[in-house]
Design an enzyme around this catalytic site. Sequence first.
Site, PDB file in Angstrom:
ATOM      1  N   ASN A 208       0.863  -1.178   0.000  1.00 37.91           N
ATOM      2  CA  ASN A 208       0.000   0.000   0.000  1.00 37.91           C
ATOM      3  C   ASN A 208       0.899   1.228   0.000  1.00 37.91           C
ATOM      4  O   ASN A 208       1.763   1.364   0.874  1.00 37.91           O
ATOM      5  CB  ASN A 208      -0.899  -0.010   1.239  1.00 37.91           C
ATOM      6  CG  ASN A 208      -1.867  -1.185   1.248  1.00 37.91           C
ATOM      7  OD1 ASN A 208      -2.367  -1.574   0.189  1.00 37.91           O
ATOM      8  ND2 ASN A 208      -2.109  -1.761   2.401  1.00 37.91           N
TER       9      ASN A 208
ATOM     10  N   SER B 219      -0.640   2.804   6.465  1.00 37.90           N
ATOM     11  CA  SER B 219      -0.792   3.406   7.798  1.00 37.90           C
ATOM     12  C   SER B 219       0.533   3.488   8.554  1.00 37.90           C
ATOM     13  O   SER B 219       0.603   4.155   9.580  1.00 37.90           O
ATOM     14  CB  SER B 219      -1.808   2.607   8.624  1.00 37.90           C
ATOM     15  OG  SER B 219      -1.362   1.274   8.791  1.00 37.90           O
TER      16      SER B 219
ATOM     17  N   HIS C 134       6.498  -1.574   3.412  1.00 40.85           N
ATOM     18  CA  HIS C 134       6.334  -2.968   3.826  1.00 40.85           C
ATOM     19  C   HIS C 134       5.532  -3.711   2.778  1.00 40.85           C
ATOM     20  O   HIS C 134       4.615  -3.169   2.169  1.00 40.85           O
ATOM     21  CB  HIS C 134       5.664  -3.064   5.201  1.00 40.85           C
ATOM     22  CG  HIS C 134       4.471  -2.172   5.362  1.00 40.85           C
ATOM     23  ND1 HIS C 134       4.578  -0.810   5.578  1.00 40.85           N
ATOM     24  CD2 HIS C 134       3.144  -2.441   5.323  1.00 40.85           C
ATOM     25  CE1 HIS C 134       3.367  -0.286   5.679  1.00 40.85           C
ATOM     26  NE2 HIS C 134       2.483  -1.256   5.512  1.00 40.85           N
TER      27      HIS C 134
ATOM     28  N   HIS D 279       3.064  -6.811   2.229  1.00 44.14           N
ATOM     29  CA  HIS D 279       2.195  -7.768   2.903  1.00 44.14           C
ATOM     30  C   HIS D 279       2.242  -9.085   2.121  1.00 44.14           C
ATOM     31  O   HIS D 279       2.010  -9.089   0.897  1.00 44.14           O
ATOM     32  CB  HIS D 279       0.736  -7.304   2.877  1.00 44.14           C
ATOM     33  CG  HIS D 279       0.450  -6.030   3.618  1.00 44.14           C
ATOM     34  ND1 HIS D 279      -0.168  -6.010   4.846  1.00 44.14           N
ATOM     35  CD2 HIS D 279       0.669  -4.728   3.297  1.00 44.14           C
ATOM     36  CE1 HIS D 279      -0.326  -4.754   5.259  1.00 44.14           C
ATOM     37  NE2 HIS D 279       0.173  -3.950   4.330  1.00 44.14           N
TER      38      HIS D 279
HETATM   39  P1  AMP Z   1      -0.526  -0.717   5.937  1.00 43.15           P
HETATM   40  O1  AMP Z   1      -1.932  -0.399   6.328  1.00 43.15           O
HETATM   41  O2  AMP Z   1      -0.359  -1.221   4.532  1.00 43.15           O
HETATM   42  O3  AMP Z   1       0.410   0.431   6.240  1.00 43.15           O
HETATM   43  O4  AMP Z   1      -0.074  -1.924   6.847  1.00 43.15           O
HETATM   44  C1  AMP Z   1       0.387  -1.742   8.139  1.00 43.15           C
HETATM   45  C2  AMP Z   1       0.241  -3.075   8.811  1.00 43.15           C
HETATM   46  O5  AMP Z   1       1.073  -3.070   9.944  1.00 43.15           O
HETATM   47  C3  AMP Z   1      -1.166  -3.389   9.273  1.00 43.15           C
HETATM   48  O6  AMP Z   1      -1.603  -4.594   8.676  1.00 43.15           O
HETATM   49  C4  AMP Z   1      -1.019  -3.513  10.787  1.00 43.15           C
HETATM   50  O7  AMP Z   1      -1.836  -4.524  11.322  1.00 43.15           O
HETATM   51  C5  AMP Z   1       0.452  -3.834  10.946  1.00 43.15           C
HETATM   52  N1  AMP Z   1       1.075  -3.458  12.184  1.00 43.15           N
HETATM   53  C6  AMP Z   1       1.036  -2.244  12.793  1.00 43.15           C
HETATM   54  N2  AMP Z   1       1.786  -2.266  13.907  1.00 43.15           N
HETATM   55  C7  AMP Z   1       2.330  -3.503  13.983  1.00 43.15           C
HETATM   56  C8  AMP Z   1       3.198  -4.154  14.918  1.00 43.15           C
HETATM   57  N3  AMP Z   1       3.671  -3.528  15.985  1.00 43.15           N
HETATM   58  N4  AMP Z   1       3.535  -5.440  14.684  1.00 43.15           N
HETATM   59  C9  AMP Z   1       3.061  -6.088  13.604  1.00 43.15           C
HETATM   60  N5  AMP Z   1       2.251  -5.532  12.703  1.00 43.15           N
HETATM   61  C10 AMP Z   1       1.878  -4.260  12.880  1.00 43.15           C
END
Ligand code: AMP
Length: 113
Positions: free
Chosen positions: A86, A94, A99, A101
């Site tokens: 994303n 977010s 990253h 997925h």
């Molecule tokens: P995005 O919305 O593409 O930025 O993905 C961010 C992802 O990070 C989401 O799926 C969250 O659930 C995950 N996330 C946020 N904080 C953590 C954390 N401390 N450990 C593992 N995953 C996280």
Amino acid sequence: MDDCIFCKIARKEMGRLVYDDETVAAFDDLNPQAPTHVLIIPKKHIEKLAVMSPDDAQLMGHILEVANSIAAERSIATMGYRVVVNNGRAAGQSVDHVHFHLLGGRALGWPPG
Ligand code: AMP
């Protein structure tokens, strides 16, 4: 980046890595959207895909290799899996550290929401 949560995870200051090498780390997503939901990141802080430099191309390719090997390890390779980035808020980003997925272990709908 001192205050970046994914940098902290990569530095093993929090969470648990499921993959770790010199340049790349991976960990299970805190809020999994599929039976396998792993986040794969460069250890280098890159805010989002759009700001990667040509020098990062090999690193990004390596992340895709890591995604393939984790998919094989988790036995989701035969069934099929999805790798998603994303980029930017409207796309759902977010956390401001790029990253990838890795999602699998169930049928995944298309198009995404
Ligand atoms: P995005 O919305 O593409 O930025 O993905 C961010 C992802 O990070 C989401 O799926 C969250 O659930 C995950 N996330 C946020 N904080 C953590 C954390 N401390 N450990 C593992 N995953 C996280």
